[in-house]
Design a protein around this motif. Structure first.
Motif, short mmCIF file in Angstrom:
data_model
loop_
_atom_site.label_atom_id
_atom_site.label_comp_id
_atom_site.label_asym_id
_atom_site.label_seq_id
_atom_site.Cartn_x
_atom_site.Cartn_y
_atom_site.Cartn_z
N LEU A 74 -0.38 -0.27 -10.96
CA LEU A 74 0.78 0.61 -11.09
C LEU A 74 2.03 -0.02 -10.47
CD1 LEU A 74 -0.98 4.00 -10.34
CD2 LEU A 74 0.23 3.42 -12.45
N LEU A 75 1.85 -0.73 -9.37
CA LEU A 75 3.00 -1.32 -8.69
C LEU A 75 3.54 -2.55 -9.41
CD1 LEU A 75 1.83 -1.16 -4.94
CD2 LEU A 75 3.82 -0.01 -5.89
N ASP A 76 2.66 -3.40 -9.91
CA ASP A 76 3.10 -4.73 -10.31
C ASP A 76 3.08 -5.04 -11.80
OD1 ASP A 76 3.52 -5.30 -7.64
OD2 ASP A 76 1.45 -5.94 -7.34
N GLU A 103 7.35 9.16 -8.72
CA GLU A 103 8.22 8.27 -7.95
C GLU A 103 8.39 6.90 -8.59
OE1 GLU A 103 9.71 9.04 -5.00
OE2 GLU A 103 8.50 10.54 -3.95
N PHE A 104 7.53 6.54 -9.53
CA PHE A 104 7.69 5.24 -10.20
C PHE A 104 8.89 5.25 -11.14
CE2 PHE A 104 3.21 4.56 -9.01
CZ PHE A 104 3.32 3.27 -8.53
N VAL A 195 9.86 -2.38 -7.44
CA VAL A 195 9.34 -1.05 -7.16
C VAL A 195 10.51 -0.20 -6.68
CG1 VAL A 195 7.68 0.28 -5.81
CG2 VAL A 195 7.14 -2.06 -6.49
N PRO A 196 10.66 1.05 -7.22
CA PRO A 196 11.79 1.88 -6.80
C PRO A 196 11.85 2.02 -5.27
CG PRO A 196 10.62 2.92 -8.61
CD PRO A 196 9.83 1.72 -8.23
N HIS A 210 -0.74 -1.44 2.72
CA HIS A 210 -0.46 -2.48 1.74
C HIS A 210 1.05 -2.70 1.58
CE1 HIS A 210 -0.51 -4.81 -1.90
NE2 HIS A 210 0.17 -3.88 -2.54
N LEU A 211 1.79 -1.60 1.33
CA LEU A 211 3.23 -1.75 1.12
C LEU A 211 3.95 -2.15 2.41
CD1 LEU A 211 4.33 0.94 -1.45
CD2 LEU A 211 4.53 -1.52 -1.63
#
Lengths: 639, 92
Positions: A74-76, A103-104, A195-196, A210-211
């Motif tokens: 989802l992030l990358d 939020e994405f 990523v927003p 992780h983030l």
């Protein structure tokens, strides 16, 4: 175009995927069960769309510095639409993930799934109001029955084509202030590109490992700023910042739930009544024993009935093929090996393998496995593990490879390592075939049951020793117990077929090739030297015929091979005419415990490192020798 | 105030505090267990086994270790669960 399916475990995500993928992926009833994600191409309204099924996640916050595959994707990765699958019967909790996905700020659509379940629980959901609240389209579906899916994908396509980004939710004022301040800090640094910033800010306040690692590596001075904002939040609320943020999301989710759901009297179904008995403190344990014993008898009963006529046909075939060739020639040997390999698969392996795989799939799909984890938790504590370890161990009765991979559902490193090691000792379906084909068939099912119990005893002893010897803390059992469900025939057959295909595509050709190789080796008298080399173990220690040496060597490739090779080496399926029952028992015990197959060693090495894998393989040989010699002596004494 | 592992079957309790580190807290949060939430103990496994709670319509099994870290407050009311537990009385 690429769509991703994201949702919490047990939300029916995989069944939506299966409905368009044509049942190529397997579902399972516990979190992170999909080890890697599956993709498929589908034609929606004349357009080709790639659909990606992500493993189920409860939240975007990862528990480790290494994010799970779903979070990472989802992030990358690049995608055009998020299809958020939401369990309508657990709307409040599911919306907590939905808000994080919003939020994405990508195009998103909600599949309000399991509507039948929600209705049964007495919830009436106003999906139009939900759509207004979330700001994205909501389509009601019942994926189990295939309802609403066509509309879901059509609506999804339209939404993806227009590329309307989703809008982030609004939390309470203090949290919004805090997020706003961190966003300002991030904006001047561009700490996690792509990523927003608002999503990153929320996750940093929640101390997502992780983030945090990613953001602070690129902008080390950010950490102090976030800590400052966090402590401000903490001083106004009295709770740590992560609790304030997730608490605010929780409150918002339940506020929305209250707005859109009207509750009526729920039905009490048979499932609730059965579940009460399965989990009851008095009846749960005895029922577990009954269910597992029933499973065992069913597999044996079916296997035995099918095996006998197939064995006769196989012997006849072998005889008639042998007549075509000059006895003792190379051609005759090759032909005989070919027949043995082909026939061995059909007549010896499949009769027990198929009912076993079906039974295991039923246990998985009804949702009984998490209940086993609940019931066995206190028992597992005695070994130094906890209930969740039961899941990989039970899957180990199917195949050690996916079972060892599934140990990643465990939170602590120590639990993961011990469970992976123990799982390699559990007799997989290939070893089950040997137990059933030799011991149950020639000595009776009670002897086979005794081997399983002995195996559990050995696993308990090893587990206790390892838990004492390894350091590390474990958080204990935290596991969702999903509703019981009737297994769906399509998913069930798909799952069995998937496991069976593994045997047909990989093991069977290997079986045929090995069978021919063994035949040629014997023909050239090369097998004798290997057999002689192994004879101190096989003949002196275990009291077995010298010819079994080679079969044990082939068994390292695949455990099914030992049985077929044994038939090949002894030249008959009536193994009991050549070997005594004591020898059959000793041989089976050794095969059950010694070195897991090559594939298992490889996956163990991936999880524990090569040293760990080598050590476990070494231990298995020692354990196998001890157990089989003990079995040999004990049988000699009492018969 | 007491901890969740001491709550009897069919009792409702409200989460007051979650002891232990951020990791276990956020894990419970993801399963929908937050401070201030009401939950009901559905079953308690024998031999110090886990506690089965129902929260927001979901069943979650919590080992005794985890349950002992959850501080709860009880109002002493035996409330009906979301309708699924009517037959429970039969067991007791």
């Amino acid at each position: 175009m690429r769509f991703v399916l994201a949702g919490q475990p047990n939300s029916g995500k995989s069944s939506i995927f299966n409905s368009i993928a044509g049942y190529r992926s397997a579902t399972a009833n516990f979190p992170k069960s999909s080890i890697s994600f599956t993709t498929t191409k589908a034609l929606i309204a004349g357009r080709e769309v790639e659909v990606v099924d992500l493993p189920g996640i409860y939240s975007l916050t990862s528990s480790d510095a290494v994010a799970g595959p779903a979070e990472r994707y989802l992030l990358d990765e690049k995608y055009d639409l998020i299809i958020n699958v939401v369990d309508a019967s657990r709307l409040g909790r599911s919306l907590e993930l939905t808000f994080q996905l919003l939020e994405f700020n990508r195009p998103m659509i909600v599949a309000l799934n399991m509507m039948d379940e929600a209705r049964r629980r007495g919830s009436e959901i106003d999906h139009q109001e939900l759509s207004r609240q979330l700001g994205v389209p909501v389509v009601t579906t019942t994926s189990r029955l295939g309802m609403g899916l066509k509309q879901l994908f059509r609506e999804g396509l339209r939404h993806a084509v227009f590329a309307v980004p989703a809008v982030s939710p609004t939390y309470d004022r203090e949290v919004e202030d805090a997020i706003g301040r961190v966003v300002t800090l991030i904006d001047s640094r561009d700490s996690v590109p792509g990523v927003p910033a608002r999503l990153v800010a929320t996750k940093l306040l929640e101390s997502d490992p992780h983030l945090s690692l990613r953001a602070y590596r690129l902008a080390p001075d950010l950490e102090a700023g976030v800590a400052e904002v966090g402590s401000l939040l903490e001083s106004t609320h009295g709770w740590s910042a992560d609790q304030v943020v997730s608490g605010s999301r929780h409150a918002l989710a339940h506020a929305v739930e209250e707005r859109v759901v009207t509750h009526q009297r729920p039905d009490v179904g048979w499932r609730d009544r059965v579940d009460l008995l399965l989990l009851n403190q008095w009846t749960g344990g005895p029922l577990m024993v009954a269910i597992l014993a029933g499973f065992f008898w069913a597999v044996f009963g079916v296997g035995r009935r099918v095996e006998a006529p197939l064995g006769e046909a196989f012997n006849w075939l072998q005889g008639s093929v042998a007549d075509q060739f000059v006895p003792g020639s190379l051609a005759a040997t090759v032909a005989d090996g070919l027949v043995m390999g082909l026939g061995g698969g059909v007549a010896i392996v499949l009769p027990y393998l198929i009912p076993f795989l079906i039974g295991l799939a039923i246990l998985e799909d009804t949702g009984y496995l998490p209940r086993l984890a609940y019931i066995l938790d206190s028992f597992m504590h005695r070994i130094g593990l906890h209930g969740k370890s039961v899941l990989p161990l039970i899957l180990g009765y199917g195949c050690s490879v996916p079972a060892i991979m599934s140990t990643r559902i465990l939170e602590s490193e120590k639990d993961r390592r011990i469970t992976a090691a123990l799982t390699s000792f559990i007799p997989c379906s290939a070893r089950t075939v040997v137990i059933f084909g030799l011991v149950a068939a020639f000595m009776g099912p009670l002897w086979a049951l005794a081997i399983y119990l002995l195996n559990i005893f050995v696993v308990v002893v090893l587990g206790t020793v390892m838990a004492k010897w390894m350091k590390g803390a474990s958080p204990g059992l935290v596991l969702e117990i999903p509703e019981l469900s009737l297994p769906d025939l399509k998913t069930l057959s798909a799952k069995t077929w998937l496991a069976l295909k593994e045997f047909i595509v990989i093991a069977w050709p290997l079986l045929i090739a090995s069978s021919i190789v063994l035949g040629v080796l014997e023909w050239a008298h090369a097998a004798d030297s290997i057999n002689a080399l192994l004879s101190p173990i096989t003949v002196w220690l275990l009291g077995l015929p010298v010819a079994v040496g080679m079969t044990l060597v082939f068994g390292v490739l695949r455990k099914e091979l030992t049985l077929v090779m044994l038939v090949q080496a002894l030249g008959t399926t009536e193994v009991n005419t050549v070997m005594t029952t004591q020898q059959l028992l000793t041989f089976t015990l050794f095969v059950v415990f010694y070195v897991p197959c090559i594939a298992t060693i490889a996956v163990l090495a991936k999880q524990l490192g090569w040293r760990g894998a080598a050590m476990i393989s070494g231990i298995t040989v020692v354990v196998a020798m001890i157990v089989s010699v003990a079995g040999r002596i004990a049988y000699g004494l009492f018969s | 105030m007491m901890t969740l592992d001491a709550v009897g079957i069919h009792r409702e309790a409200r989460v007051i505090m979650i002891d232990g580190g951020q990791k276990i807290r956020s894990y419970l949060n993801t399963l929908g267990i937050h401070i201030g939430d009401w939950l009901t103990v559905v079953q308690r496994a024998p031999f110090r086994g886990p506690v089965l709670v129902e929260i927001h319509g979901t069943r979650v099994a919590l080992g005794r270790g985890v349950a002992s870290k959850i501080q709860v407050d009880m109002d002493g009311v035996v409330r009906q669960l979301s309708g699924t537990m009517e037959a429970v009385g039969a067991g007791k």
